[in-house]
Design an enzyme around this catalytic site. Structure first.
Site, short mmCIF file in Angstrom:
data_model
loop_
_atom_site.label_atom_id
_atom_site.label_comp_id
_atom_site.label_asym_id
_atom_site.label_seq_id
_atom_site.Cartn_x
_atom_site.Cartn_y
_atom_site.Cartn_z
N PRO A 9 2.04 -4.33 10.85
CA PRO A 9 1.40 -5.57 10.47
C PRO A 9 1.05 -5.68 8.99
CG PRO A 9 -0.09 -4.23 11.78
CD PRO A 9 1.27 -3.60 11.87
N ASN A 10 1.26 -6.87 8.48
CA ASN A 10 0.90 -7.26 7.11
C ASN A 10 1.81 -6.68 6.03
OD1 ASN A 10 -1.48 -8.82 7.91
ND2 ASN A 10 -2.35 -6.84 8.47
N ARG A 17 -0.46 -9.28 -0.77
CA ARG A 17 -1.66 -8.58 -0.30
C ARG A 17 -2.08 -7.47 -1.29
NH1 ARG A 17 -0.32 -4.07 4.39
NH2 ARG A 17 -2.59 -4.09 4.49
N TYR A 22 -1.08 -2.03 -3.08
CA TYR A 22 0.28 -1.97 -2.54
C TYR A 22 1.37 -2.39 -3.53
CZ TYR A 22 -2.34 -1.50 1.78
OH TYR A 22 -3.20 -1.06 2.76
N ASN A 73 6.23 2.99 9.25
CA ASN A 73 4.93 2.73 8.62
C ASN A 73 4.21 1.79 9.59
OD1 ASN A 73 2.70 1.96 7.24
ND2 ASN A 73 3.75 1.50 5.32
N ALA A 76 -1.79 -0.82 9.87
CA ALA A 76 -3.12 -0.66 10.46
C ALA A 76 -3.07 0.00 11.85
CB ALA A 76 -3.83 -2.00 10.55
N ASP A 86 2.48 7.08 21.95
CA ASP A 86 3.14 7.41 23.23
C ASP A 86 4.59 6.95 23.24
OD1 ASP A 86 0.86 8.61 24.16
OD2 ASP A 86 0.26 6.96 25.48
N GLU A 97 6.59 9.50 9.21
CA GLU A 97 5.56 8.50 8.92
C GLU A 97 5.52 8.23 7.41
OE1 GLU A 97 1.75 10.23 9.65
OE2 GLU A 97 0.70 8.33 9.58
N HIS A 99 3.37 5.92 4.33
CA HIS A 99 2.34 4.99 3.88
C HIS A 99 2.50 4.78 2.39
CE1 HIS A 99 0.38 5.08 7.70
NE2 HIS A 99 0.51 6.39 7.70
N SER A 101 0.21 3.65 0.35
CA SER A 101 -1.00 4.14 -0.31
C SER A 101 -1.32 5.55 0.20
CB SER A 101 -2.17 3.20 -0.02
OG SER A 101 -2.45 3.19 1.37
N ARG A 106 -8.62 6.99 0.97
CA ARG A 106 -9.23 5.67 1.20
C ARG A 106 -10.36 5.79 2.24
NH1 ARG A 106 -4.60 1.39 2.03
NH2 ARG A 106 -6.39 -0.01 1.77
C1 DQA Z 1 -0.63 1.39 5.01
C2 DQA Z 1 -2.05 1.99 5.05
C3 DQA Z 1 -2.82 1.43 6.22
O1 DQA Z 1 -4.13 2.00 6.26
C4 DQA Z 1 -2.95 -0.07 6.09
O2 DQA Z 1 -3.62 -0.61 7.22
C5 DQA Z 1 -1.65 -0.75 5.85
C6 DQA Z 1 -0.66 -0.11 4.99
C7 DQA Z 1 0.14 1.87 3.77
O3 DQA Z 1 1.36 1.70 3.75
O4 DQA Z 1 -0.46 2.36 2.80
O5 DQA Z 1 -1.45 -1.89 6.29
O6 DQA Z 1 0.08 1.86 6.14
#
Ligand code: DQA
Length: 147
Positions: A9-10, A17, A22, A73, A76, A86, A97, A99, A101, A106
């Site tokens: 998401p996002n 954002r 980011y 990724n 949230a 799962d 995985e 991220h 950031s 954080r």
């Molecule tokens: C994120 C870090 C998460 O905590 C956050 O909710 C995101 C982006 C990152 O790519 O740094 O939406 O996954």
């Protein structure tokens, strides 16, 4: 090699954002970099983004028997979703995985990663480059397996 890249998401709001966290590059720029990296390595890639937890679970399940690895990724949902954990465990594909950031630097609620418990490694705090590293990691692993 067939690779699935999942963004939660996002992440479709990249460029808009919180650019201080980011960056200013948008989601299309990220997809272009992923496609370019995969094309250079001879990887067939599918990129999937959703703001919906169940849709991400569905996409992971569909990867079973179809894909050779997953870069994820979960955004949230990283910090909340046992369902995504799962699903990753269910298909048991090599997963990494990512991220953008550095989640460990954080808020405390970002320090837990459920999805990460089903992943072989993680790249965090490297911005878009984290995806490149994750793709390279899975590519190397796949090359070793098929050698
Ligand atoms: C994120 C870090 C998460 O905590 C956050 O909710 C995101 C982006 C990152 O790519 O740094 O939406 O996954």
């Amino acid at each position: 090699m067939k690779l699935l890249v999942i963004n939660g998401p996002n992440l479709n709001m990249l460029g808009i954002r919180e650019p201080n966290i980011y960056g200013r590059q948008d989601y299309n720029a990220l997809c272009d970099l992923i496609r370019e990296t995969c094309s250079d390595l001879g990887i067939q890639v599918e990129i999937y983004q959703s703001n919906h937890e169940g849709a991400i679970v569905d996409r992971i399940q569909q990867a079973y028997g179809q894909m050779d690895g997953i870069v994820i990724n979960p955004a949230a949902y990283t910090h909340t979703s046992v369902a995504i954990l799962d699903a990753l465990k269910s298909v048991a594909l090599p997963a990494v995985e990512v991220h953008l950031s550095d989640v460990d630097q954080r808020e405390a609620f970002r320090h837990i990663s459920y999805a990460g418990m089903a992943c072989e490694t993680r790249f965090k705090g490297l911005g878009f480059q984290g995806y490149v590293e994750a793709i390279r990691y899975l590519h190397q692993k796949y090359a070793k397996r098929s050698a």
